[in-house]
Motif scaffolding. Structure first.
Motif, PDB file in Angstrom:
ATOM      1  N   UNK A   1     -32.404  30.629   5.699  1.00  0.00           N
ATOM      2  CA  UNK A   1     -32.298  29.252   5.219  1.00  0.00           C
ATOM      3  C   UNK A   1     -30.950  29.085   4.531  1.00  0.00           C
ATOM      4  N   UNK A   2     -30.370  27.902   4.635  1.00  0.00           N
ATOM      5  CA  UNK A   2     -29.094  27.628   3.999  1.00  0.00           C
ATOM      6  C   UNK A   2     -29.348  26.719   2.799  1.00  0.00           C
ATOM      7  N   UNK A   3     -29.060  27.211   1.591  1.00  0.00           N
ATOM      8  CA  UNK A   3     -29.213  26.424   0.366  1.00  0.00           C
ATOM      9  C   UNK A   3     -27.889  25.755   0.031  1.00  0.00           C
ATOM     10  N   UNK A   4     -27.930  24.449  -0.229  1.00  0.00           N
ATOM     11  CA  UNK A   4     -26.720  23.704  -0.554  1.00  0.00           C
ATOM     12  C   UNK A   4     -26.902  23.055  -1.926  1.00  0.00           C
ATOM     13  N   UNK A   5     -26.227  23.564  -2.965  1.00  0.00           N
ATOM     14  CA  UNK A   5     -26.293  22.905  -4.270  1.00  0.00           C
ATOM     15  C   UNK A   5     -25.360  21.687  -4.271  1.00  0.00           C
ATOM     16  N   UNK A   6     -25.757  20.588  -4.903  1.00  0.00           N
ATOM     17  CA  UNK A   6     -24.891  19.400  -4.919  1.00  0.00           C
ATOM     18  C   UNK A   6     -23.729  19.564  -5.900  1.00  0.00           C
ATOM     19  N   UNK A   7     -22.626  18.885  -5.602  1.00  0.00           N
ATOM     20  CA  UNK A   7     -21.519  18.809  -6.551  1.00  0.00           C
ATOM     21  C   UNK A   7     -21.959  17.951  -7.729  1.00  0.00           C
TER      22      UNK A   7
ATOM     23  N   UNK B   1     -14.595  10.517  -3.258  1.00  0.00           N
ATOM     24  CA  UNK B   1     -14.061  11.813  -2.843  1.00  0.00           C
ATOM     25  C   UNK B   1     -15.143  12.887  -2.837  1.00  0.00           C
ATOM     26  N   UNK B   2     -15.967  12.931  -3.878  1.00  0.00           N
ATOM     27  CA  UNK B   2     -17.013  13.950  -3.957  1.00  0.00           C
ATOM     28  C   UNK B   2     -18.090  13.729  -2.905  1.00  0.00           C
ATOM     29  N   UNK B   3     -18.455  12.466  -2.654  1.00  0.00           N
ATOM     30  CA  UNK B   3     -19.460  12.172  -1.632  1.00  0.00           C
ATOM     31  C   UNK B   3     -18.953  12.609  -0.258  1.00  0.00           C
ATOM     32  N   UNK B   4     -17.710  12.278   0.063  1.00  0.00           N
ATOM     33  CA  UNK B   4     -17.130  12.686   1.336  1.00  0.00           C
ATOM     34  C   UNK B   4     -16.982  14.190   1.457  1.00  0.00           C
ATOM     35  N   UNK B   5     -16.577  14.840   0.379  1.00  0.00           N
ATOM     36  CA  UNK B   5     -16.423  16.296   0.378  1.00  0.00           C
ATOM     37  C   UNK B   5     -17.765  16.989   0.597  1.00  0.00           C
TER      38      UNK B   5
ATOM     39  N   UNK C   1     -18.878  19.345   3.749  1.00  0.00           N
ATOM     40  CA  UNK C   1     -19.340  20.722   3.566  1.00  0.00           C
ATOM     41  C   UNK C   1     -20.680  20.945   4.260  1.00  0.00           C
ATOM     42  N   UNK C   2     -21.569  19.951   4.192  1.00  0.00           N
ATOM     43  CA  UNK C   2     -22.872  20.075   4.860  1.00  0.00           C
ATOM     44  C   UNK C   2     -22.675  20.089   6.369  1.00  0.00           C
ATOM     45  N   UNK C   3     -21.812  19.206   6.884  1.00  0.00           N
ATOM     46  CA  UNK C   3     -21.553  19.144   8.322  1.00  0.00           C
ATOM     47  C   UNK C   3     -20.942  20.457   8.816  1.00  0.00           C
TER      48      UNK C   3
ATOM     49  N   UNK D   1     -21.687  21.166  24.004  1.00  0.00           N
ATOM     50  CA  UNK D   1     -22.417  21.165  25.271  1.00  0.00           C
ATOM     51  C   UNK D   1     -23.759  20.458  25.170  1.00  0.00           C
ATOM     52  N   UNK D   2     -24.521  20.719  24.114  1.00  0.00           N
ATOM     53  CA  UNK D   2     -25.830  20.081  23.953  1.00  0.00           C
ATOM     54  C   UNK D   2     -25.860  19.059  22.816  1.00  0.00           C
ATOM     55  N   UNK D   3     -24.885  19.090  21.927  1.00  0.00           N
ATOM     56  CA  UNK D   3     -24.840  18.132  20.819  1.00  0.00           C
ATOM     57  C   UNK D   3     -25.685  18.536  19.628  1.00  0.00           C
ATOM     58  N   UNK D   4     -26.202  19.792  19.629  1.00  0.00           N
ATOM     59  CA  UNK D   4     -27.029  20.241  18.515  1.00  0.00           C
ATOM     60  C   UNK D   4     -26.173  20.531  17.294  1.00  0.00           C
ATOM     61  N   UNK D   5     -26.684  20.216  16.109  1.00  0.00           N
ATOM     62  CA  UNK D   5     -25.970  20.494  14.876  1.00  0.00           C
ATOM     63  C   UNK D   5     -26.110  19.358  13.893  1.00  0.00           C
ATOM     64  N   UNK D   6     -25.231  19.337  12.894  1.00  0.00           N
ATOM     65  CA  UNK D   6     -25.250  18.302  11.863  1.00  0.00           C
ATOM     66  C   UNK D   6     -24.068  17.379  12.122  1.00  0.00           C
ATOM     67  N   UNK D   7     -24.339  16.074  12.185  1.00  0.00           N
ATOM     68  CA  UNK D   7     -23.283  15.094  12.431  1.00  0.00           C
ATOM     69  C   UNK D   7     -23.417  13.937  11.452  1.00  0.00           C
TER      70      UNK D   7
END
Length: 182
Positions: free
Chosen positions: A112-118, A139-143, A147-149, A157-163
């Motif tokens: 699992x990937x844990x992402x703490x917020x700025x 700036x922080x929202x875009x950053x 980082x999540x993307x 090829x399949x388009x899988x991922x975060x967009x």
């Protein structure tokens, strides 16, 4: 004269600005933002508007003129309305969950990937595959969204991922399509 820099920044109701030397503090219903600007730029508050003036037509002053005005506008908009950046997760079994303030992503890795917020940024989940990054600092929202993307960029090829929400991914043809044309 800079087309962006010469435009005044209108202050909506409930937004207060204090200017001390080259440091500007903007306070509004959503919070407070503080930023130091170049001391060469002159920032004035007149009739519910912020004006930015430059000392000369030198290239560096022209560049700073538009930049200063844009940063001020982003601060005012952030404390009055806030910023939201949407993300979509595409892929079988790919999803997001919240664990307190943290975001937990299941995106095809063995872990699992844990992402703490700025600081000043929070996450909202609309569904397991749609999330929003919310905050008052553009700036922080875009950053944070970038980082999540970057954790799992969309596959070409399949388009899988975060967009990003609404992002169009141009898919490449696979091997079978290439050989069928010969």
């Amino acid at each position: 004269m800079s087309r962006i820099g010469r435009l005044p920044v209108a202050l909506p109701k409930g937004v207060k600005v204090s200017i001390e030397a080259s440091e500007v503090t903007v306070t509004g219903p959503k919070g407070e933002l503080k930023r130091a600007f170049s001391p060469e730029m002159v920032i004035k508050q007149e009739d519910g508007k912020l004006l930015v003036e430059r000392p000369s037509d030198a290239q560096s002053h022209r560049a700073l003129h538009g930049l200063t005005r844009s940063l001020l506008f982003n601060m005012v908009k952030g404390v009055s309305d806030g910023y939201v950046k949407g993300l979509e997760i595409v892929g079988v079994g790919f999803r997001a969950e919240k664990d307190g303030e943290k975001l937990v992503l299941r995106v095809g890795y063995s872990h699992l990937v844990n992402v703490p917020p700025l600081s000043g940024v929070s996450f909202t989940l609309e569904s397991p595959t749609k999330l929003k990054v919310v905050g008052i600092d553009k700036e922080k929202v875009g950053q944070m969204a970038a980082e999540i993307r970057a954790i799992r960029k969309p596959d070409s090829y399949k388009g899988k991922g975060i967009r990003y929400a609404g992002e169009v991914i141009k898919l490449k043809p696979g091997k079978a399509v290439g050989k069928a044309g010969k």
